[in-house]
Scaffold this motif. Structure first.
Motif, PDB file in Angstrom:
ATOM      1  N   GLY A 126       0.802  -1.217   0.000  1.00  0.00           N
ATOM      2  CA  GLY A 126       0.000   0.000   0.000  1.00  0.00           C
ATOM      3  C   GLY A 126       0.835   1.266   0.000  1.00  0.00           C
TER       4      GLY A 126
ATOM      5  N   ARG B 279      -1.357   8.389   2.397  1.00  0.00           N
ATOM      6  CA  ARG B 279      -1.966   9.501   1.656  1.00  0.00           C
ATOM      7  C   ARG B 279      -0.893  10.406   1.059  1.00  0.00           C
ATOM      8  NH1 ARG B 279      -6.839  13.625   3.530  1.00  0.00           N
ATOM      9  NH2 ARG B 279      -6.477  15.212   1.914  1.00  0.00           N
TER      10      ARG B 279
ATOM     11  N   ILE C 178      -5.128  -0.220  -5.329  1.00  0.00           N
ATOM     12  CA  ILE C 178      -5.958   0.983  -5.221  1.00  0.00           C
ATOM     13  C   ILE C 178      -5.127   2.269  -5.286  1.00  0.00           C
ATOM     14  CG2 ILE C 178      -7.383   2.286  -3.560  1.00  0.00           C
ATOM     15  CD1 ILE C 178      -8.947  -0.280  -3.089  1.00  0.00           C
TER      16      ILE C 178
ATOM     17  N   GLY D 139     -17.041  -1.977  -0.107  1.00  0.00           N
ATOM     18  CA  GLY D 139     -15.869  -1.621   0.695  1.00  0.00           C
ATOM     19  C   GLY D 139     -14.696  -1.196  -0.159  1.00  0.00           C
ATOM     20  N   ASP D 140     -14.393  -1.970  -1.200  1.00  0.00           N
ATOM     21  CA  ASP D 140     -13.296  -1.614  -2.104  1.00  0.00           C
ATOM     22  C   ASP D 140     -13.604  -0.314  -2.843  1.00  0.00           C
ATOM     23  OD1 ASP D 140     -11.805  -3.803  -1.380  1.00  0.00           O
ATOM     24  OD2 ASP D 140     -12.355  -5.016  -3.112  1.00  0.00           O
TER      25      ASP D 140
ATOM     26  N   ARG E 177     -15.494   2.123  -1.853  1.00  0.00           N
ATOM     27  CA  ARG E 177     -15.399   3.259  -0.931  1.00  0.00           C
ATOM     28  C   ARG E 177     -13.933   3.623  -0.670  1.00  0.00           C
ATOM     29  NH1 ARG E 177     -18.585   1.364   2.248  1.00  0.00           N
ATOM     30  NH2 ARG E 177     -20.458   2.468   1.586  1.00  0.00           N
ATOM     31  N   GLU E 178     -13.080   2.622  -0.549  1.00  0.00           N
ATOM     32  CA  GLU E 178     -11.650   2.906  -0.348  1.00  0.00           C
ATOM     33  C   GLU E 178     -11.075   3.649  -1.545  1.00  0.00           C
ATOM     34  OE1 GLU E 178      -7.361   0.601   0.295  1.00  0.00           O
ATOM     35  OE2 GLU E 178      -9.226  -0.550   0.404  1.00  0.00           O
ATOM     36  N   LEU E 179     -11.437   3.213  -2.743  1.00  0.00           N
ATOM     37  CA  LEU E 179     -10.966   3.905  -3.948  1.00  0.00           C
ATOM     38  C   LEU E 179     -11.501   5.331  -3.987  1.00  0.00           C
ATOM     39  CD1 LEU E 179      -9.552   3.976  -6.693  1.00  0.00           C
ATOM     40  CD2 LEU E 179     -11.621   2.973  -7.694  1.00  0.00           C
TER      41      LEU E 179
ATOM     42  N   GLU F 269     -12.503   7.261  -1.499  1.00  0.00           N
ATOM     43  CA  GLU F 269     -11.873   8.090  -0.466  1.00  0.00           C
ATOM     44  C   GLU F 269     -10.451   8.471  -0.858  1.00  0.00           C
ATOM     45  OE1 GLU F 269     -12.298   5.597   2.928  1.00  0.00           O
ATOM     46  OE2 GLU F 269     -14.352   6.270   3.387  1.00  0.00           O
ATOM     47  N   THR F 270      -9.724   7.539  -1.483  1.00  0.00           N
ATOM     48  CA  THR F 270      -8.357   7.829  -1.905  1.00  0.00           C
ATOM     49  C   THR F 270      -8.344   8.909  -2.976  1.00  0.00           C
ATOM     50  OG1 THR F 270      -7.714   5.540  -1.431  1.00  0.00           O
ATOM     51  CG2 THR F 270      -6.230   6.815  -2.817  1.00  0.00           C
TER      52      THR F 270
END
Length: 425
Positions: A49, A52, A177, A212-213, A215-217, A219-220
């Protein structure tokens, strides 16, 4: 700096420094970092990973690898939308003219389809005469004259991303991601828009299969936008079933024109209006005309006609029609509980509407029209899907893709997520 040191740092879970990121992206773009070394770094990023700060700096490095467009010569704020791709996703076609009709400028750089997901440029190129390749000066002229332009990105925009994207495709690192987010956002920020709305698809026909995936994308990407001064918001939207009734190229253009004329499928209208309102709000235009009104009163259609003509197309010319047709009928009566987006997308691809490789041609007339959607009552023998292709030999494999994609229950209802699942800002 040395590529091996950068690879080892990320392999061992360290946070890359801004200097390491800047050097790695620039050196790879120049050809000084070997493909196998960038492959190793991409895999380390996928496994470990990025923070930010790392993702933001990686995005900036990719932007800095090429030119950055700017639209200060325009007398209206700029705003754009990006979709992560789906089946029947023709939203850009009615959305860009609708938002332009409300007073914003929409400079949209779009792409072509690959695999089961369609491409906006392929759809628009089914319009006789329309051209996707415009210079920056031509884009500015179209924006000044119509308020919206949809065209292909030039080779000077984030060339590092184009090179890295091709590498990720063949090294099993597409799913990262941080790399997905920086790929999308580097191009959109380099495009020069002042505000951006992201349509992150969720479901079988989308790249992100789970909320979930997705939302992570989302948010990023929203964080990247904030870090680079671009007002960014994301909607998570359902892609478990096709969007609208048409899947293909010319058939999706025809459906988009229905929406621009004040009709069309309810889900396409709902998402067009929702994204349009978000685009105007992100551009600081909360008091502007409502996109729903622009669709109803014909002003969005006026922008569409001018935009298509400004890019060489004839908005009133007949659209291509496939030479062959085949109907898939309901095997029983009841409620259509499932129409799998992935199965329909693969079927349309096999009919010729999509491509397996970037250099493959597409059939503009090929595609599928859905006559029923999940939740609808159907009667045995009624048409469910109309399949279109230029060659009857394409039908058997398309029908194979649809095996298991359709489910009908004698009673009950379809268990469907809402079209708009969540909002991230």
């Amino acid at each position: 700096m040395d590529a091996i040191d950068v690879i080892r740092a990320k392999r061992d879970g360290a946070e890359l420094t801004p200097a390491q990121i800047d050097w790695a992206v620039a050196a790879y773009t120049r050809g000084e970092v070997a493909e196998e070394q960038m492959s190793a770094l991409a895999m380390a990023i996928l496994l470990n990973g990025m923070s930010r700060a790392e993702v933001s700096r990686w995005t900036q490095a990719m932007i800095d690898s090429g030119e950055r467009m700017e639209w200060s010569a325009l007398d209206r704020p700029t705003t754009d939308k990006h979709s992560t791709g789906g089946v029947g996703d023709k939203i850009t076609l009615p959305l860009a003219p609708a938002v332009a009709a409300c007073g914003a400028a929409v400079p949209q750089l779009s792409g072509r389809g690959l695999g089961h997901t369609g491409g906006t440029l392929d759809k628009l190129e089914s319009i006789p005469g329309w051209r996707a390749s415009l210079s920056t000066a031509e884009m500015l002229a179209v924006l000044r004259g119509t308020g919206a332009v949809v065209c292909a990105a030039g080779g000077g925009l984030a060339p590092a991303d184009r090179k890295l994207y091709a590498l990720r495709d063949v090294t099993g690192t597409v799913e990262s991601i941080p790399l997905i987010a920086s790929s999308i956002m580097s191009k959109k920020i380099a495009e020069g828009t002042g505000a951006l709305v992201l349509d992150v698809k969720v479901g079988s026909g989308a790249f992100m299969k789970t909320a979930g995936d997705a939302r992570e994308l989302a948010e990023t990407m929203v964080a990247i936008g904030a870090d680079h001064g671009v007002r960014t918001v994301a909607l998570l939207t359902a892609m478990d079933r096709p969007l609208g009734n048409a899947v293909g190229n010319a058939v999706e253009v025809a459906e988009s024109v229905e929406v621009l004329a004040g009709g069309g499928p309810a889900d396409v209208v709902e998402l067009t209006v929702a994204l349009g309102r978000e685009m105007l709000a992100a551009a600081g235009m909360e008091g502007a005309k409502d996109p729903a009104d622009a669709l109803r009163d014909g002003s969005a259609m006026d922008v569409w006609n001018r935009m298509i003509a400004a890019q060489g197309g004839d908005p009133r010319a007949p659209l291509p029609v496939a030479r062959e047709a085949h109907e898939l009928t309901a095997p029983s009566s009841g409620v259509l509980t499932r129409l799998d987006a992935f199965g329909v997308g693969v079927a349309a691809w096999r009919l010729g509407a999509g491509r397996a490789r970037k250099e493959d041609p597409v059939s503009f007339g090929a595609g599928i029209v859905c006559h029923a959607k999940p939740g609808d009552k159907v009667v045995a023998g009624q048409p469910l899907l109309s399949l279109y292709a230029d060659d009857v030999a394409r039908f058997p494999r398309a029908l194979e893709a649809l095996e298991g994609a359709v489910e009908i229950a004698e009673d009950g209802a379809a268990d469907l997520p809402p079209l708009i699942i969540d909002r991230v800002s």
